[in-house]
Write a protein that holds these residues in place. Structure first.
Motif, PDB file in Angstrom:
ATOM      1  N   GLU A  41       0.842  -1.219  -0.008  1.00 40.68           N
ATOM      2  CA  GLU A  41      -0.143   0.016  -0.108  1.00 40.68           C
ATOM      3  C   GLU A  41       0.844   1.188  -0.040  1.00 40.68           C
ATOM      4  OE1 GLU A  41      -2.795   0.003   3.342  1.00 40.68           O
ATOM      5  OE2 GLU A  41      -3.968  -1.786   2.223  1.00 40.68           O
ATOM      6  N   VAL A  42       0.647   2.337  -0.861  1.00 36.95           N
ATOM      7  CA  VAL A  42       1.400   3.405  -1.083  1.00 36.95           C
ATOM      8  C   VAL A  42       0.730   4.452  -0.221  1.00 36.95           C
ATOM      9  CG1 VAL A  42       2.109   5.372  -2.701  1.00 36.95           C
ATOM     10  CG2 VAL A  42       2.175   2.772  -3.474  1.00 36.95           C
ATOM     11  N   PRO A  43       1.350   4.789   0.988  1.00 35.97           N
ATOM     12  CA  PRO A  43       0.677   5.966   1.830  1.00 35.97           C
ATOM     13  C   PRO A  43       0.438   7.390   1.015  1.00 35.97           C
ATOM     14  CG  PRO A  43       3.041   5.919   2.175  1.00 35.97           C
ATOM     15  CD  PRO A  43       2.805   4.627   1.233  1.00 35.97           C
ATOM     16  N   ASP A  44      -0.819   7.986   1.420  1.00 35.91           N
ATOM     17  CA  ASP A  44      -1.081   9.206   0.815  1.00 35.91           C
ATOM     18  C   ASP A  44      -0.023  10.079   1.276  1.00 35.91           C
ATOM     19  OD1 ASP A  44      -3.381   8.187   0.093  1.00 35.91           O
ATOM     20  OD2 ASP A  44      -4.441   8.742   1.945  1.00 35.91           O
ATOM     21  N   PRO A  45       0.302  11.179   0.298  1.00 33.25           N
ATOM     22  CA  PRO A  45       1.556  12.211   0.527  1.00 33.25           C
ATOM     23  C   PRO A  45       1.127  13.206   1.418  1.00 33.25           C
ATOM     24  CG  PRO A  45       0.146  12.734  -1.497  1.00 33.25           C
ATOM     25  CD  PRO A  45      -0.296  11.416  -1.193  1.00 33.25           C
ATOM     26  N   GLY A  46       2.105  13.584   2.358  1.00 30.61           N
ATOM     27  CA  GLY A  46       1.692  14.640   3.163  1.00 30.61           C
ATOM     28  C   GLY A  46       2.404  15.785   2.783  1.00 30.61           C
TER      29      GLY A  46
END
Length: 313
Positions: free
Chosen positions: A25-30
């Protein structure tokens, strides 16, 4: 919304037989981050070396791949990329990432630059590692207009970048290559010369004083000939013969060295600009599906692919 992706990881130290293509899973960008859908991953010998044996700062399992080209699919708040403003849908390249052999990844935005328009994704994905290495080699030996330098391994990926950047500086390059690689050296403005026994005499027979020597192959021949031609050892540099560098007092550079990392980070925008203006090209020999990363890595390890390799999801 978290993005599903696939990526290659090394599960044990050693060769690509220990790599696995896994779901992730690719984390959402902060803030200060972007998510990139990878259109191509550049391939370099350093990718394999990164997980070949235990090294400081690397823990298994570890993702593989240092550079990518792709499309921004999400961007964190108040975020700019290395080349300035960016938006979802923009094509970018990124270098010094961790895990480029993937379908998507979230990365620090500062590592990303607008993709040079003339380059395809497989070409663009291979621009920065070879390009920054070549630029640093020329900078470290202070190659100047009107000088002649010797380049060992001129038909390889780093060598081709040296040839192009040297031409922009007005520097003449005599480049060692195999008979098969000689035409590639000529194509990019160098004077090819066959490596092997008698190399020192063949270079001397050309009649031009050699101001500096750049070694991209790491053989004893390359170092010995360089020492025989260049009296100032500060103007001999290698990216492969680290043992000989320590013995003989010549410079050896690698992207893991702090000074090299600073220089290479600082030159990325200039290389992207040159490529966007058509001044730099990236020869690509083969493109492989992402699933064939192990086969592609083994082909790359043979040492004479005839150009760069790329993985395409």
């Amino acid at each position: 919304m978290t993005l599903a992706a696939r990526r290659w990881i090394a599960t044990e130290w050693g060769g690509p037989e220990h790599w696995r293509l896994v779901e992730t899973e690719v984390p959402d960008p902060g803030p200060g981050e972007i998510t990139v859908a990878v259109r191509a991953a550049g391939m370099n010998p350093a990718d394999r070396k990164h997980v070949a044996a235990p090294r400081p700062g690397v823990r298994l399992p570890d993702p593989i791949g240092y550079e990518i080209s792709g499309e921004i699919v999400a961007i964190g708040p108040d975020t700019r990329i290395g080349s300035g403003e960016a938006a979802v849908g923009d094509d970018v390249i990124a270098f010094r990432v961790n895990g480029g052999y993937a379908t998507a990844m979230t990365i620090p935005a500062a590592k990303a630059f607008r993709k040079p328009a003339p380059l395809t994704h497989p070409e663009a994905a291979n621009l920065l590692l070879a390009g920054t290495t070549a630029a640093e080699m020329l900078e470290r030996v202070h190659a100047a207009a009107g000088e002649t330098i010797l380049l060992h391994g001129a038909s390889g990926a780093v060598g081709v970048m040296v040839l192009q950047l040297a031409a922009l500086r007005g520097v003449r390059v005599i480049g060692t290559a195999s008979a098969e690689g000689a035409e590639r050296v000529r194509r990019f403005g160098g004077t090819p010369i066959l490596y092997g026994p008698g190399l020192l005499d063949r270079v001397r027979a050309l009649g031009a004083p050699i101001a500096a020597s750049l070694d991209a192959v790491g053989t004893d021949e390359a170092v010995d000939v360089s020492l025989g031609l260049v009296p100032d050892r500060s103007r001999i540099i290698t990216i492969a013969a680290f043992g000989r560098a320590a013995e003989d007092g010549i410079a050896a550079i690698a992207g893991s060295q702090p000074a090299s990392a600073v220089f290479r980070d600082g030159i990325r925008a200039e290389l992207a600009r040159l490529a966007d203006e058509g001044e730099l090209v990236v020869p690509v020999a083969r493109v492989y599906p992402l699933e064939e990363a192990v086969e592609a890595t083994r082909f790359l390890a043979e040492g004479h692919p005839g150009g760069k390799l790329a993985l395409v999801p």
